[in-house]
Write an enzyme that holds these catalytic residues in place. Sequence first.
Site, PDB file in Angstrom:
ATOM      1  N   CYS A 154     -33.186  10.894 -23.197  1.00 30.88           N
ATOM      2  CA  CYS A 154     -32.488  10.417 -24.394  1.00 30.88           C
ATOM      3  C   CYS A 154     -32.912   9.025 -24.800  1.00 30.88           C
ATOM      4  O   CYS A 154     -32.584   8.524 -25.785  1.00 30.88           O
ATOM      5  CB  CYS A 154     -31.210  10.453 -24.344  1.00 30.88           C
ATOM      6  SG  CYS A 154     -30.583  12.203 -24.093  1.00 30.88           S
ATOM      7  N   HIS A 291     -25.566   3.151 -27.195  1.00 31.11           N
ATOM      8  CA  HIS A 291     -25.944   4.410 -26.836  1.00 31.11           C
ATOM      9  C   HIS A 291     -24.757   5.455 -26.825  1.00 31.11           C
ATOM     10  O   HIS A 291     -24.830   6.708 -26.975  1.00 31.11           O
ATOM     11  CB  HIS A 291     -26.903   4.461 -25.476  1.00 31.11           C
ATOM     12  CG  HIS A 291     -27.076   5.835 -25.225  1.00 31.11           C
ATOM     13  ND1 HIS A 291     -28.150   6.614 -25.711  1.00 31.11           N
ATOM     14  CD2 HIS A 291     -26.686   6.515 -24.018  1.00 31.11           C
ATOM     15  CE1 HIS A 291     -28.459   7.803 -25.149  1.00 31.11           C
ATOM     16  NE2 HIS A 291     -27.571   7.836 -23.996  1.00 31.11           N
ATOM     17  N   LYS A 321     -23.026   7.896 -33.012  1.00 32.94           N
ATOM     18  CA  LYS A 321     -22.966   9.205 -32.529  1.00 32.94           C
ATOM     19  C   LYS A 321     -21.633   9.728 -32.811  1.00 32.94           C
ATOM     20  O   LYS A 321     -21.492  11.187 -32.523  1.00 32.94           O
ATOM     21  CB  LYS A 321     -23.293   9.223 -30.737  1.00 32.94           C
ATOM     22  CG  LYS A 321     -24.685   9.115 -30.563  1.00 32.94           C
ATOM     23  CD  LYS A 321     -24.885   9.013 -29.210  1.00 32.94           C
ATOM     24  CE  LYS A 321     -26.503   8.964 -28.651  1.00 32.94           C
ATOM     25  NZ  LYS A 321     -26.742   7.265 -28.750  1.00 32.94           N
ATOM     26  N   HIS A 326     -25.035  13.618 -30.530  1.00 36.36           N
ATOM     27  CA  HIS A 326     -26.086  12.952 -29.623  1.00 36.36           C
ATOM     28  C   HIS A 326     -27.468  13.585 -30.226  1.00 36.36           C
ATOM     29  O   HIS A 326     -27.685  14.952 -29.825  1.00 36.36           O
ATOM     30  CB  HIS A 326     -26.021  13.260 -28.291  1.00 36.36           C
ATOM     31  CG  HIS A 326     -26.945  12.595 -27.102  1.00 36.36           C
ATOM     32  ND1 HIS A 326     -27.913  11.641 -27.647  1.00 36.36           N
ATOM     33  CD2 HIS A 326     -27.081  12.739 -25.969  1.00 36.36           C
ATOM     34  CE1 HIS A 326     -28.426  11.095 -26.884  1.00 36.36           C
ATOM     35  NE2 HIS A 326     -27.980  11.710 -25.740  1.00 36.36           N
ATOM     36  N   PHE A 383     -30.153   5.166 -23.295  1.00 36.36           N
ATOM     37  CA  PHE A 383     -30.392   5.437 -21.719  1.00 36.36           C
ATOM     38  C   PHE A 383     -30.486   6.808 -21.689  1.00 36.36           C
ATOM     39  O   PHE A 383     -29.887   7.809 -22.524  1.00 36.36           O
ATOM     40  CB  PHE A 383     -28.985   5.007 -21.161  1.00 36.36           C
ATOM     41  CG  PHE A 383     -28.601   3.565 -21.615  1.00 36.36           C
ATOM     42  CD1 PHE A 383     -29.481   2.491 -21.342  1.00 36.36           C
ATOM     43  CD2 PHE A 383     -27.202   3.518 -22.074  1.00 36.36           C
ATOM     44  CE1 PHE A 383     -29.348   1.225 -21.805  1.00 36.36           C
ATOM     45  CE2 PHE A 383     -26.838   1.829 -22.422  1.00 36.36           C
ATOM     46  CZ  PHE A 383     -27.890   0.812 -22.256  1.00 36.36           C
ATOM     47  N   PHE A 385     -31.246  10.456 -18.821  1.00 35.88           N
ATOM     48  CA  PHE A 385     -31.260  11.019 -17.576  1.00 35.88           C
ATOM     49  C   PHE A 385     -32.419  10.571 -16.567  1.00 35.88           C
ATOM     50  O   PHE A 385     -33.501  10.548 -17.347  1.00 35.88           O
ATOM     51  CB  PHE A 385     -31.574  12.849 -17.584  1.00 35.88           C
ATOM     52  CG  PHE A 385     -30.023  13.545 -17.760  1.00 35.88           C
ATOM     53  CD1 PHE A 385     -28.780  12.660 -17.815  1.00 35.88           C
ATOM     54  CD2 PHE A 385     -30.157  14.671 -18.318  1.00 35.88           C
ATOM     55  CE1 PHE A 385     -27.632  13.436 -17.805  1.00 35.88           C
ATOM     56  CE2 PHE A 385     -28.707  15.600 -18.656  1.00 35.88           C
ATOM     57  CZ  PHE A 385     -27.679  14.872 -18.329  1.00 35.88           C
TER      58      PHE A 385
END
Length: 397
Positions: A154, A291, A321, A326, A383, A385
Amino acid sequence: MGIWSCIGTNKDKVTESLKAGRSGIGLDKDRLEYGYQSGLTGIVERPVLRGLLHRRLRQGLSEEAEYAYMASKEAFEQAGIDDAFLAKNEIGVIFGNDSSARPVIEAANIMAEKHDTQLLGSGFIFQSMNSTVNMNLSSIFHLKGVNFSVSSACASGSHSIGLAYLLIKQGLQDRVLCGGAQEVNYYCMATFDALNAFSKRMDEPQKASRPFDRDRDGLIPSGGAAALMLEDYESAVNRGATILAEVCGYGFSSNGGGISEPSDEGSVIAMTRALDDAGVTADEVDYISAHATSTVQGDMFEAMAIDRMFRGKHALVSSTKGMTGHECWMSGASEVVYSILMMQGGFIAPNINFENSDEYSEHLNLATHTVETEINTVLSNSFGFGGTNSALVIKKI
């Protein structure tokens, strides 16, 4: 810039949605029939490309590449770059994209049923690769510069801007088309749903994405594409381009922990590096594009990081968001577009659906309603995974 998202399919529509705090979230019953726990998603219009692109060029486009084409077309138009300019000048392309599920699954389904590769046709290979976006854009627009994808979860869209910025800063490219793209079909997010990552507040879709709110219960998947035409300042001035804003800082880090664990320390490192690179202090930042995806852990650690760096400062914070859901691989790029649109319009879009703070968000200077104000400096966080972190500093010209 160009944008194709669930809150609008061009910059004017998106600006209206941002200012109004209008959500683009809805319920997709096909997801529930397919086996999802949550049918919530951003509702993104598919572009009609017949008449815009020759069939031969459309054949290799994945869903996310279609969105990216529309966003890039809008970006080139605003940049004053036409076919004649593209033919004579070198322009690179770096796009964030970290999956292309539909063509992979559709091709596998054909093979499982027919057991004959000759029935797959030639389009699936170009649609199914992670580099589907930049390879198609390079071919359609005849781009002759740097050409690669950023697959970094992301943070992909944000890293694509940062890398384009570095190449231009080092004198290796004068112009780079960059951005991010994300597919929205129900194939692409089933594995996320399996992690219980999605909100199940399906009775009120537009109130389900609740960044930083105490009662958040998960993110809403979404998508589309965002494109930005980055150019060396002197080059832009010499050709009479309209300059929208300046990318002046890029910071990054990796958390080095669990594959799905966020980190306030990693976030602080990325933000600090971006500010240092830009020569900007925390006191000079007017807006932080967070984020915050509306997950319990992610929002908590980002709130801790922002609080560590900005408590007592004047910067307002919001996560778009709440409106868009997202947007995954495109979000780092789309949120820079959203921030620049706010900068141009003199407002900060609201962190919608925020009703109650928790112990981590209570110290944040959150914009819970649209705020009319001048924005000169933006810090945009992304940010993902794997612990990948990216932060960008954008300044008004």
